[in-house]
Design an enzyme around this catalytic site. Structure first.
Site, PDB file in Angstrom:
ATOM      1  CE  LYS A 283       2.453   7.706   2.139  1.00  0.00           C
ATOM      2  NZ  LYS A 283       1.155   8.415   2.187  1.00  0.00           N
TER       3      LYS A 283
ATOM      4  NE  ARG B 293      -1.495   2.516   1.948  1.00  0.00           N
ATOM      5  CZ  ARG B 293      -0.965   3.214   0.933  1.00  0.00           C
ATOM      6  NH1 ARG B 293       0.183   2.860   0.421  1.00  0.00           N
ATOM      7  NH2 ARG B 293      -1.579   4.259   0.456  1.00  0.00           N
TER       8      ARG B 293
ATOM      9  NE  ARG C 242      -2.619  12.851  -5.066  1.00  0.00           N
ATOM     10  CZ  ARG C 242      -2.077  12.100  -4.128  1.00  0.00           C
ATOM     11  NH1 ARG C 242      -1.115  12.570  -3.359  1.00  0.00           N
ATOM     12  NH2 ARG C 242      -2.497  10.866  -3.936  1.00  0.00           N
TER      13      ARG C 242
ATOM     14  NE  ARG D 176      -3.052   7.885  -6.820  1.00  0.00           N
ATOM     15  CZ  ARG D 176      -2.417   7.651  -5.686  1.00  0.00           C
ATOM     16  NH1 ARG D 176      -1.196   8.111  -5.504  1.00  0.00           N
ATOM     17  NH2 ARG D 176      -2.998   6.957  -4.734  1.00  0.00           N
TER      18      ARG D 176
ATOM     19  NE  ARG E 199      -5.965   7.015  -1.545  1.00  0.00           N
ATOM     20  CZ  ARG E 199      -5.483   8.021  -2.269  1.00  0.00           C
ATOM     21  NH1 ARG E 199      -6.290   8.759  -3.016  1.00  0.00           N
ATOM     22  NH2 ARG E 199      -4.203   8.292  -2.269  1.00  0.00           N
TER      23      ARG E 199
HETATM   24  P1  AMP Z   1      -0.568   5.108  -2.823  1.00  0.00           P
HETATM   25  O1  AMP Z   1      -0.036   5.458  -4.185  1.00  0.00           O
HETATM   26  O2  AMP Z   1       0.516   4.829  -1.827  1.00  0.00           O
HETATM   27  O3  AMP Z   1      -1.566   6.110  -2.332  1.00  0.00           O
HETATM   28  O4  AMP Z   1      -1.362   3.736  -2.992  1.00  0.00           O
HETATM   29  C1  AMP Z   1      -2.473   3.644  -3.845  1.00  0.00           C
HETATM   30  C2  AMP Z   1      -3.284   2.399  -3.518  1.00  0.00           C
HETATM   31  O5  AMP Z   1      -2.488   1.232  -3.750  1.00  0.00           O
HETATM   32  C3  AMP Z   1      -3.734   2.260  -2.068  1.00  0.00           C
HETATM   33  O6  AMP Z   1      -4.927   2.971  -1.789  1.00  0.00           O
HETATM   34  C4  AMP Z   1      -3.934   0.749  -1.969  1.00  0.00           C
HETATM   35  O7  AMP Z   1      -5.113   0.334  -2.635  1.00  0.00           O
HETATM   36  C5  AMP Z   1      -2.745   0.233  -2.772  1.00  0.00           C
HETATM   37  N1  AMP Z   1      -1.543   0.090  -1.927  1.00  0.00           N
HETATM   38  C6  AMP Z   1      -0.371   0.762  -2.046  1.00  0.00           C
HETATM   39  N2  AMP Z   1       0.506   0.372  -1.127  1.00  0.00           N
HETATM   40  C7  AMP Z   1      -0.124  -0.559  -0.381  1.00  0.00           C
HETATM   41  C8  AMP Z   1       0.249  -1.324   0.755  1.00  0.00           C
HETATM   42  N3  AMP Z   1       1.459  -1.199   1.319  1.00  0.00           N
HETATM   43  N4  AMP Z   1      -0.668  -2.191   1.265  1.00  0.00           N
HETATM   44  C9  AMP Z   1      -1.886  -2.338   0.721  1.00  0.00           C
HETATM   45  N5  AMP Z   1      -2.313  -1.625  -0.343  1.00  0.00           N
HETATM   46  C10 AMP Z   1      -1.447  -0.752  -0.901  1.00  0.00           C
END
Ligand code: AMP
Length: 218
Positions: free
Chosen positions: A13, A88, A128, A162, A173
């Site tokens: 994404k 999400r 990554r 990360r 996740r």
């Molecule tokens: P990402 O960078 O999109 O993989 O997001 C990293 C982490 O941020 C996720 O595993 C969640 O803990 C939190 N997070 C990001 N976006 C959301 C969302 N829309 N709803 C809930 N948690 C989120």
């Protein structure tokens, strides 16, 4: 044009969102990036989200709905956005619908990056890392810098990973994705704006497929 990119962690994404922003002048809105920035800045939201994120769980709908609502009102987002990592949950999708209706804005497309191979997702995520200076993405096996330890793009020599890209957090996740996020595929199919793209294809092929979808909408 307002777009959502939907897909499990590691489906590409972020990579695709960056290339669409370059091609179309839209703004990438990544709730993950926003939450990480809040955490680094030590804000109240960041402190509340920190441990939840490290474990790979979802932050509450209220928190993310609020940060998105604030961000889409900014002047640079007027031309359009690509949401990467939001919504999400069904609750977030419904909140987004209201948010857009209140602003007389519409959702043009939801692009699902389909990867039905958990092992591949874990492989992608656990290898990554990014340049600490410019954010360029790399991977231990599939994309190393041309000169070891030096970023191809900006010459930076520091890189970061990360905390939630660990195999352990990745399990949580993926579960959160299947349980909370995948129902959105049905939701947006019913609304008539879901487009599926094979997320296992070559990056350039995926870029072209997304460009074709967007060109038909324009
Ligand atoms: P990402 O960078 O999109 O993989 O997001 C990293 C982490 O941020 C996720 O595993 C969640 O803990 C939190 N997070 C990001 N976006 C959301 C969302 N829309 N709803 C809930 N948690 C989120």
């Amino acid at each position: 044009m307002n777009i959502i990119l939907l897909g499990p962690p590691g489906s590409g994404k972020g990579t695709q969102a960056r290339s669409i922003t370059e091609a179309r002048g839209l703004v990438q809105l990544s709730t993950g990036d926003m939450l990480r920035a809040a955490k680094d800045a030590g804000t109240e939201v960041g402190l509340r989200a920190k441990d939840i994120m490290a474990k790979g769980k979802l932050v509450s709908d209220d928190i993310v709905n609020e940060i998105v609502a604030e961000r889409i009102d900014a002047p640079d987002v007027r031309k359009g956005f690509i949401l990467d990592g939001y919504p999400r949950t069904l609750g977030q999708a419904i909140a987004l619908k209201t948010m857009l209706a209140d602003r007389r804005r519409k959702l043009d497309a939801v692009i699902e990056l389909r990867v039905e191979d958990d092992e591949e997702l874990v492989r992608r995520v656990s290898g990554r890392y990014t340049c600490a200076k410019c954010g360029e993405g790399y991977h231990d096996t599939s994309k190393q810098p041309r000169k070891a330890g030096v970023c191809d793009k900006c010459g930076g020599t520091e890189f970061k990973r990360r905390a939630d890209d660990s195999a352990e957090a990745m399990k949580t996740r993926l579960l959160a994705y299947y349980k909370e996020t995948s129902p959105l595929i049905g939701y947006y199919t019913a609304m008539g704006n879901l487009f599926q793209v094979d997320g296992l294809a070559d990056i350039k092929v995926i870029e072209k497929r997304i460009a074709d979808v967007l060109a038909k909408l324009a």
